[in-house]
Design a protein around this motif. Structure first.
Motif, mmCIF file in Angstrom:
data_model
loop_
_atom_site.group_PDB
_atom_site.id
_atom_site.type_symbol
_atom_site.label_atom_id
_atom_site.label_comp_id
_atom_site.label_asym_id
_atom_site.label_seq_id
_atom_site.Cartn_x
_atom_site.Cartn_y
_atom_site.Cartn_z
ATOM 1 N N LYS A 88 6.314 12.790 6.334
ATOM 2 C CA LYS A 88 7.209 13.817 5.791
ATOM 3 C C LYS A 88 8.130 13.157 4.766
ATOM 4 C CE LYS A 88 7.205 16.325 10.182
ATOM 5 N NZ LYS A 88 6.388 15.388 10.951
ATOM 6 N N ALA A 89 8.758 13.962 3.925
ATOM 7 C CA ALA A 89 9.629 13.433 2.865
ATOM 8 C C ALA A 89 10.755 12.581 3.454
ATOM 9 C CB ALA A 89 10.194 14.570 2.033
ATOM 10 N N TRP A 90 11.367 13.049 4.568
ATOM 11 C CA TRP A 90 12.481 12.302 5.166
ATOM 12 C C TRP A 90 12.010 10.979 5.761
ATOM 13 C CZ3 TRP A 90 12.547 10.887 10.262
ATOM 14 C CH2 TRP A 90 11.708 11.588 11.150
ATOM 15 N N GLU A 91 10.739 10.962 6.257
ATOM 16 C CA GLU A 91 10.190 9.729 6.817
ATOM 17 C C GLU A 91 9.981 8.687 5.719
ATOM 18 O OE1 GLU A 91 7.548 10.608 10.714
ATOM 19 O OE2 GLU A 91 6.792 11.527 8.874
ATOM 20 N N LYS A 92 9.536 9.146 4.558
ATOM 21 C CA LYS A 92 9.327 8.235 3.425
ATOM 22 C C LYS A 92 10.656 7.634 2.971
ATOM 23 C CE LYS A 92 5.131 10.399 1.630
ATOM 24 N NZ LYS A 92 4.503 11.122 0.526
ATOM 25 N N LYS A 93 11.684 8.474 2.890
ATOM 26 C CA LYS A 93 13.008 7.982 2.475
ATOM 27 C C LYS A 93 13.582 7.013 3.511
ATOM 28 C CE LYS A 93 14.341 11.872 -0.436
ATOM 29 N NZ LYS A 93 15.199 13.048 -0.602
ATOM 30 N N LEU A 94 13.455 7.376 4.784
ATOM 31 C CA LEU A 94 13.971 6.519 5.850
ATOM 32 C C LEU A 94 13.226 5.185 5.893
ATOM 33 C CD1 LEU A 94 15.942 6.267 8.225
ATOM 34 C CD2 LEU A 94 14.180 7.263 9.692
ATOM 35 N N ALA A 95 11.899 5.236 5.745
ATOM 36 C CA ALA A 95 11.094 4.008 5.759
ATOM 37 C C ALA A 95 11.465 3.098 4.586
ATOM 38 C CB ALA A 95 9.607 4.353 5.713
ATOM 39 N N THR A 96 11.614 3.684 3.404
ATOM 40 C CA THR A 96 11.978 2.902 2.212
ATOM 41 C C THR A 96 13.358 2.285 2.380
ATOM 42 O OG1 THR A 96 10.636 4.338 0.800
ATOM 43 C CG2 THR A 96 12.324 3.012 -0.294
ATOM 44 N N GLY A 97 14.327 3.077 2.836
ATOM 45 C CA GLY A 97 15.687 2.584 3.035
ATOM 46 C C GLY A 97 15.757 1.486 4.083
ATOM 47 N N PRO A 115 0.831 -1.207 0.000
ATOM 48 C CA PRO A 115 0.000 0.000 0.000
ATOM 49 C C PRO A 115 0.865 1.258 0.000
ATOM 50 C CG PRO A 115 0.011 -1.020 2.166
ATOM 51 C CD PRO A 115 0.704 -1.971 1.245
ATOM 52 N N ALA A 116 0.315 2.329 -0.551
ATOM 53 C CA ALA A 116 1.041 3.603 -0.580
ATOM 54 C C ALA A 116 1.256 4.093 0.849
ATOM 55 C CB ALA A 116 0.252 4.627 -1.372
ATOM 56 N N MET A 117 2.349 4.821 1.050
ATOM 57 C CA MET A 117 2.610 5.374 2.385
ATOM 58 C C MET A 117 1.566 6.441 2.705
ATOM 59 S SD MET A 117 6.719 5.727 2.652
ATOM 60 C CE MET A 117 7.788 4.407 2.124
ATOM 61 N N LEU A 118 1.354 6.659 3.978
ATOM 62 C CA LEU A 118 0.369 7.651 4.405
ATOM 63 C C LEU A 118 0.775 9.047 3.926
ATOM 64 C CD1 LEU A 118 -0.332 6.494 8.075
ATOM 65 C CD2 LEU A 118 -1.584 5.891 6.007
ATOM 66 N N ALA A 119 -0.218 9.828 3.559
ATOM 67 C CA ALA A 119 0.041 11.186 3.061
ATOM 68 C C ALA A 119 0.642 12.070 4.153
ATOM 69 C CB ALA A 119 -1.254 11.798 2.545
ATOM 70 N N SER A 120 0.428 11.697 5.407
ATOM 71 C CA SER A 120 0.939 12.503 6.523
ATOM 72 C C SER A 120 2.454 12.360 6.724
ATOM 73 C CB SER A 120 0.218 12.119 7.820
ATOM 74 O OG SER A 120 0.430 10.745 8.106
ATOM 75 N N ALA A 130 18.917 -2.798 12.909
ATOM 76 C CA ALA A 130 17.862 -2.429 11.959
ATOM 77 C C ALA A 130 16.478 -2.794 12.511
ATOM 78 C CB ALA A 130 18.098 -3.115 10.617
ATOM 79 N N ILE A 131 16.373 -3.951 13.181
ATOM 80 C CA ILE A 131 15.099 -4.369 13.780
ATOM 81 C C ILE A 131 14.689 -3.395 14.882
ATOM 82 C CG2 ILE A 131 14.012 -6.140 15.235
ATOM 83 C CD1 ILE A 131 15.695 -8.221 13.614
ATOM 84 N N ILE A 132 15.650 -3.006 15.724
ATOM 85 C CA ILE A 132 15.357 -2.052 16.808
ATOM 86 C C ILE A 132 14.880 -0.725 16.234
ATOM 87 C CG2 ILE A 132 16.414 -0.690 18.673
ATOM 88 C CD1 ILE A 132 18.180 -3.240 19.218
ATOM 89 N N LEU A 133 15.545 -0.236 15.184
ATOM 90 C CA LEU A 133 15.126 1.013 14.530
ATOM 91 C C LEU A 133 13.718 0.873 13.954
ATOM 92 C CD1 LEU A 133 18.402 2.119 12.690
ATOM 93 C CD2 LEU A 133 17.342 3.203 14.683
ATOM 94 N N HIS A 134 13.440 -0.274 13.355
ATOM 95 C CA HIS A 134 12.117 -0.546 12.779
ATOM 96 C C HIS A 134 11.033 -0.503 13.864
ATOM 97 C CE1 HIS A 134 9.231 -2.197 9.961
ATOM 98 N NE2 HIS A 134 9.027 -3.264 10.714
ATOM 99 N N ILE A 135 11.321 -1.143 15.001
ATOM 100 C CA ILE A 135 10.368 -1.162 16.114
ATOM 101 C C ILE A 135 10.177 0.252 16.687
ATOM 102 C CG2 ILE A 135 9.995 -1.991 18.486
ATOM 103 C CD1 ILE A 135 11.448 -4.612 17.584
ATOM 104 N N LEU A 136 11.286 0.976 16.864
ATOM 105 C CA LEU A 136 11.190 2.349 17.383
ATOM 106 C C LEU A 136 10.383 3.231 16.442
ATOM 107 C CD1 LEU A 136 14.812 2.916 18.778
ATOM 108 C CD2 LEU A 136 12.706 2.604 20.100
ATOM 109 N N GLY A 137 10.579 3.060 15.138
ATOM 110 C CA GLY A 137 9.813 3.825 14.150
ATOM 111 C C GLY A 137 8.330 3.513 14.245
#
Length: 198
Positions: free
Chosen positions: A103-112, A96-101, A173-180
């Protein structure tokens, strides 16, 4: 399920949580088994982790270290198959597409982070499998011989080091994923967690 849904498909959700639980269990098992002494009395029954919950019976006597290493390999092979299914599902089903809410940096960080998690999720069991194949014992899957050992100590040492390094990076990476995910749940209070829920 509709491709433009805001939620992940049921198979994707099931595979996500199943793999997450097994990966966490594998980290715990890895730490537990490496602390076991190399020299110990052989036995045919093992009280799993000395918890008094389940006793595993074997046809032949093995040391506790041998038992838990073989259990780790068996679960690792199973996990690799599940990860293969998940990667195949991800390739053939658009998320699914990322939420419109976001931010640009959040989208890049989530994708990476997701790309890194997929890479590590494959690299971790593959490095462990190659390490096990390189040793003299090979790989058994719950008592069934599936891959003979090459008895190549140099190759085994290389992939043992790789398995440990990949494991450390994977854990971070798992810890960062959980924190996010927790940030989105408790601070942003958006629908991120609902997308991967049942």
């Amino acid at each position: 399920m509709n491709q433009d849904s805001s939620r992940y498909t049921k198979p994707a959700v099931i595979l996500h949580w199943l793999i997450a639980l097994v990966v966490i269990a594998m980290f715990a098992l890895g730490w537990y088994m490496t602390e076991l002494p190399k020299e110990a009395a052989k036995q045919t029954a093992f009280d799993l982790f000395d918890l008094g919950v389940y006793t595993w019976h074997l046809a032949e006597e093995v040391s506790p270290r041998n038992f838990y290493f073989n259990l780790h390999k068996s679960i690792g092979v199973t996990l690799l198959a599940l990860i293969g299914l998940r990667v195949l599902w991800r390739i053939t089903h658009r998320p699914p597409a990322m939420l419109a809410s976001y931010k640009a940096w959040e989208k890049k960080l989530a994708t990476g982070t997701h790309h890194l998690l997929y890479l590590l999720m494959v690299a971790m069991p593959v490095s462990g499998l190659i390490m096990a194949m390189s040793g003299k014992y090979g790989v058994k899957w719950f008592g069934i011989d599936i891959i003979a050992g090459l008895d190549n100590s140099t190759l085994r040492d290389i992939f043992k080091e790789a398995h440990e390094i990949i494991g450390a990076i994977f854990l971070i990476a798992i810890i960062l994923h959980i924190l996010g995910a927790l940030k989105h749940k408790w601070i942003d209070k958006d629908g991120t967690m609902k997308r991967m829920s049942f």
